[in-house]
Scaffold this active site. Structure first.
Site, mmCIF file in Angstrom:
data_model
loop_
_atom_site.group_PDB
_atom_site.id
_atom_site.type_symbol
_atom_site.label_atom_id
_atom_site.label_comp_id
_atom_site.label_asym_id
_atom_site.label_seq_id
_atom_site.Cartn_x
_atom_site.Cartn_y
_atom_site.Cartn_z
ATOM 1 N N LYS A 1 0.825 -1.217 0.000
ATOM 2 C CA LYS A 1 0.000 0.000 0.000
ATOM 3 C C LYS A 1 0.863 1.273 0.000
ATOM 4 O O LYS A 1 0.646 2.167 -0.803
ATOM 5 C CB LYS A 1 -0.937 0.033 1.233
ATOM 6 C CG LYS A 1 -1.923 -1.121 1.283
ATOM 7 C CD LYS A 1 -2.848 -1.030 2.493
ATOM 8 C CE LYS A 1 -2.135 -1.040 3.833
ATOM 9 N NZ LYS A 1 -1.376 -2.280 4.119
ATOM 10 N N ARG B 1 -9.755 1.179 8.710
ATOM 11 C CA ARG B 1 -9.226 -0.147 8.989
ATOM 12 C C ARG B 1 -10.255 -1.034 9.677
ATOM 13 O O ARG B 1 -9.935 -2.150 10.077
ATOM 14 C CB ARG B 1 -8.020 -0.005 9.885
ATOM 15 C CG ARG B 1 -6.752 -0.503 9.202
ATOM 16 C CD ARG B 1 -5.666 -0.366 10.204
ATOM 17 N NE ARG B 1 -4.448 -1.021 9.914
ATOM 18 C CZ ARG B 1 -3.423 -0.466 9.280
ATOM 19 N NH1 ARG B 1 -3.525 0.705 8.729
ATOM 20 N NH2 ARG B 1 -2.299 -1.134 9.176
ATOM 21 N N ARG C 1 11.291 -5.528 4.817
ATOM 22 C CA ARG C 1 10.970 -4.106 4.636
ATOM 23 C C ARG C 1 11.951 -3.200 5.392
ATOM 24 O O ARG C 1 12.248 -3.433 6.550
ATOM 25 C CB ARG C 1 9.546 -3.823 5.117
ATOM 26 C CG ARG C 1 9.267 -2.314 5.204
ATOM 27 C CD ARG C 1 7.823 -1.970 5.136
ATOM 28 N NE ARG C 1 7.052 -2.462 6.278
ATOM 29 C CZ ARG C 1 5.722 -2.375 6.344
ATOM 30 N NH1 ARG C 1 5.026 -1.840 5.340
ATOM 31 N NH2 ARG C 1 5.078 -2.836 7.391
ATOM 32 N N ARG D 1 11.109 -1.368 10.882
ATOM 33 C CA ARG D 1 10.057 -0.995 11.827
ATOM 34 C C ARG D 1 9.964 -2.004 12.964
ATOM 35 O O ARG D 1 10.067 -3.200 12.737
ATOM 36 C CB ARG D 1 8.711 -0.923 11.084
ATOM 37 C CG ARG D 1 8.530 0.384 10.350
ATOM 38 C CD ARG D 1 7.334 0.387 9.442
ATOM 39 N NE ARG D 1 6.115 -0.181 10.031
ATOM 40 C CZ ARG D 1 4.951 -0.198 9.409
ATOM 41 N NH1 ARG D 1 4.830 0.322 8.189
ATOM 42 N NH2 ARG D 1 3.896 -0.731 9.969
ATOM 43 N N ARG E 1 -0.612 -8.901 13.539
ATOM 44 C CA ARG E 1 -1.184 -7.892 12.637
ATOM 45 C C ARG E 1 -1.998 -8.543 11.527
ATOM 46 O O ARG E 1 -3.017 -7.996 11.096
ATOM 47 C CB ARG E 1 -0.070 -7.024 12.051
ATOM 48 C CG ARG E 1 0.455 -6.009 13.065
ATOM 49 C CD ARG E 1 1.799 -5.462 12.683
ATOM 50 N NE ARG E 1 1.778 -4.714 11.452
ATOM 51 C CZ ARG E 1 2.813 -4.597 10.626
ATOM 52 N NH1 ARG E 1 3.949 -5.178 10.891
ATOM 53 N NH2 ARG E 1 2.696 -3.894 9.543
HETATM 54 P P1 ADP Z 1 1.042 -1.511 7.345
HETATM 55 O O1 ADP Z 1 1.434 -0.575 6.235
HETATM 56 O O2 ADP Z 1 2.115 -2.500 7.609
HETATM 57 O O3 ADP Z 1 -0.275 -2.123 7.152
HETATM 58 P P2 ADP Z 1 0.593 0.905 8.855
HETATM 59 O O4 ADP Z 1 1.835 1.703 8.686
HETATM 60 O O5 ADP Z 1 -0.570 1.279 8.012
HETATM 61 O O6 ADP Z 1 0.960 -0.631 8.674
HETATM 62 O O7 ADP Z 1 0.117 0.940 10.370
HETATM 63 C C1 ADP Z 1 0.999 0.691 11.442
HETATM 64 C C2 ADP Z 1 0.209 0.674 12.744
HETATM 65 O O8 ADP Z 1 -0.386 1.968 12.964
HETATM 66 C C3 ADP Z 1 -0.960 -0.298 12.799
HETATM 67 O O9 ADP Z 1 -0.543 -1.612 13.155
HETATM 68 C C4 ADP Z 1 -1.840 0.367 13.872
HETATM 69 O O10 ADP Z 1 -1.324 0.126 15.169
HETATM 70 C C5 ADP Z 1 -1.668 1.839 13.564
HETATM 71 N N1 ADP Z 1 -2.700 2.312 12.613
HETATM 72 C C6 ADP Z 1 -2.500 2.769 11.342
HETATM 73 N N2 ADP Z 1 -3.669 3.123 10.780
HETATM 74 C C7 ADP Z 1 -4.646 2.878 11.695
HETATM 75 C C8 ADP Z 1 -6.058 3.000 11.709
HETATM 76 N N3 ADP Z 1 -6.744 3.452 10.631
HETATM 77 N N4 ADP Z 1 -6.730 2.652 12.840
HETATM 78 C C9 ADP Z 1 -6.080 2.207 13.914
HETATM 79 N N5 ADP Z 1 -4.746 2.033 13.966
HETATM 80 C C10 ADP Z 1 -4.016 2.355 12.872
HETATM 81 P P1 ADP Z 2 2.126 -1.881 3.187
HETATM 82 O O1 ADP Z 2 2.107 -0.362 3.205
HETATM 83 O O2 ADP Z 2 0.911 -2.451 2.525
HETATM 84 O O3 ADP Z 2 2.366 -2.472 4.533
HETATM 85 P P2 ADP Z 2 4.716 -1.578 1.816
HETATM 86 O O4 ADP Z 2 4.433 -0.700 0.655
HETATM 87 O O5 ADP Z 2 5.426 -1.016 2.976
HETATM 88 O O6 ADP Z 2 3.352 -2.343 2.282
HETATM 89 O O7 ADP Z 2 5.544 -2.828 1.240
HETATM 90 C C1 ADP Z 2 6.011 -3.890 2.099
HETATM 91 C C2 ADP Z 2 7.374 -4.388 1.585
HETATM 92 O O8 ADP Z 2 7.194 -5.031 0.315
HETATM 93 C C3 ADP Z 2 8.412 -3.274 1.335
HETATM 94 O O9 ADP Z 2 9.677 -3.763 1.703
HETATM 95 C C4 ADP Z 2 8.346 -3.032 -0.177
HETATM 96 O O10 ADP Z 2 9.604 -2.590 -0.688
HETATM 97 C C5 ADP Z 2 7.987 -4.420 -0.695
HETATM 98 N N1 ADP Z 2 7.160 -4.375 -1.924
HETATM 99 C C6 ADP Z 2 6.136 -3.547 -2.214
HETATM 100 N N2 ADP Z 2 5.619 -3.815 -3.436
HETATM 101 C C7 ADP Z 2 6.331 -4.872 -3.917
HETATM 102 C C8 ADP Z 2 6.279 -5.624 -5.142
HETATM 103 N N3 ADP Z 2 5.387 -5.367 -6.107
HETATM 104 N N4 ADP Z 2 7.155 -6.641 -5.265
HETATM 105 C C9 ADP Z 2 8.047 -6.924 -4.289
HETATM 106 N N5 ADP Z 2 8.144 -6.243 -3.139
HETATM 107 C C10 ADP Z 2 7.300 -5.232 -2.945
#
Ligand code: ADP
Ligand code: ADP
Length: 216
Positions: free
Chosen positions: A13, A88, A127, A159, A170
Site C-alpha cells: 500500500k 481499517r 521491509r 520498523r 497484525r
Molecule cells: P502496514 O502498512 O504495515 O499495514 P501501517 O503503517 O498502516 O501498517 O500501520 C501501522 C500501525 O499503525 C498499525 O498496526 C496500527 O497500530 C496503527 N494504525 C495505522 N492506521 C490505523 C487506523 N486506521 N486505525 C487504527 N490504527 C491504525
Molecule cells: P504496506 O504499506 O501495505 O504495509 P509496503 O508498501 O510497505 O506495504 O511494502 C512492504 C514491503 O514489500 C516493502 O519492503 C516493499 O519494498 C515491498 N514491496 C512492495 N511492493 C512490492 C512488489 N510489487 N514486489 C516486491 N516487493 C514489494
C-alpha cells in the site's frame, strides 16, 4: 479523486500510494506514517499510539478518527486525496462516509491490493524505511546491502512492528477487523481489486487501469 487503499500489512500500500498519489496529483495520507511521526516527535498522541502499534493492535477509533478529520480538513485535501491505512474497520468506514457527506463529498473508489500470506510475510520481513525521506525499500528485492537510501542517502531502519510475532498478530487483526471492509465497499459498488504481485511498476499500471473508470 477520493481514493482509499486496502490490503493486508505488506501488500504494498505505502509503495503504491506514493506513485498513485503522484500520478493523480493528490496528497497521500497514511495514518501509519502520521502515527510514526508522532512517536518519533514524542507527542502525547505518539505516546498513546505507540503502546497499540508495538503490539500490532489498532489505535482506538476516537483517536484515529480525530486525527484523520484534522488532516482531511486541510486545504490540500479539498480536491481529492489518497488514504493509505484508513479506514481499517467498519466503524471507521461508517464515520468516514458521514464525515465526507457533511462536507458534500464521497469516496470515488476503494482499491484492494491482493497478495497471499506467504508473500506478505516475505515482504514484511525484508521491509526497510528511510529515516530521512520515508521511502520504502526491500532488502532482497531492492538488493539493499548498505542500509542507505538510494534516493536521498538517509539511513534505513526496520520498523519495530515488523518482527515476526507482531507480524503474525497484525495479520490476524487484518483478517478480523479490516478484511470485512472488502464486502462493505463491494456493497457500495466502489471496490476494485488488483493482483499486487509482480514488479512494482506493473502493479502501479494495473492499479491506474483499474481506478480510471471511477475518475469523475
Ligand atoms: P502496514 O502498512 O504495515 O499495514 P501501517 O503503517 O498502516 O501498517 O500501520 C501501522 C500501525 O499503525 C498499525 O498496526 C496500527 O497500530 C496503527 N494504525 C495505522 N492506521 C490505523 C487506523 N486506521 N486505525 C487504527 N490504527 C491504525
Ligand atoms: P504496506 O504499506 O501495505 O504495509 P509496503 O508498501 O510497505 O506495504 O511494502 C512492504 C514491503 O514489500 C516493502 O519492503 C516493499 O519494498 C515491498 N514491496 C512492495 N511492493 C512490492 C512488489 N510489487 N514486489 C516486491 N516487493 C514489494
Amino acid at each position: 479523486m477520493r481514493l482509499v487503499l486496502v490490503g493486508p500489512p505488506g501488500a504494498g500500500k505505502g509503495t503504491q500510494a506514493q506513485y498513485i498519489a503522484s500520478n493523480l496529483s493528490i496528497p497521500k495520507i497514511s495514518t501509519g506514517d502520521i502515527f510514526r511521526a508522532n512517536v518519533s516527535g514524542g507527542t502525547e498522541l505518539g505516546k498513546l499510539a505507540k503502546t497499540y502499534m508495538d503490539r500490532g493492535d489498532l489505535v482506538p477509533d476516537e483517536v484515529t478518527i480525530a486525527m484523520v478529520r484534522d488532516r482531511l480538513s486541510e486545504d490540500d485535501a479539498q480536491d481529492g486525496f489518497l488514504l493509505d491505512g484508513f479506514p481499517r474497520n467498519v466503524a471507521q468506514a461508517e464515520i468516514l462516509r458521514d464525515m465526507l457527506k457533511d462536507w458534500s463529498q464521497a469516496l470515488d473508489v476503494v482499491l484492494e491490493l491482493v497478495v497471499d500470506d506467504d508473500e506478505v510475510v516475505r515482504r514484511l520481513a525484508g521491509r526497510r524505511t528511510c529515516s530521512q525521506c520515508g521511502r520504502i525499500w526491500h532488502v532482497e528485492f531492492d538488493d539493499k546491502k548498505d542500509d542507505k537510501c538510494d534516493a536521498c542517502g538517509g539511513a534505513l531502519f526496520q520498523r519495530d512492528d515488523d518482527k515476526e510475532e507482531t507480524v503474525r498478530h497484525r495479520l490476524e487483526v487484518y483478517q478480523e477487523q479490516t478484511a470485512p471492509l472488502v464486502s462493505y465497499y463491494a456493497d457500495e459498488h466502489i471496490l476494485v481489486g488488483v493482483d499486487a504481485t509482480g514488479p512494482v511498476e506493473e502493479v502501479t499500471q494495473r492499479a491506474m487501469d483499474a481506478i480510471r473508470p471511477y475518475m469523475g
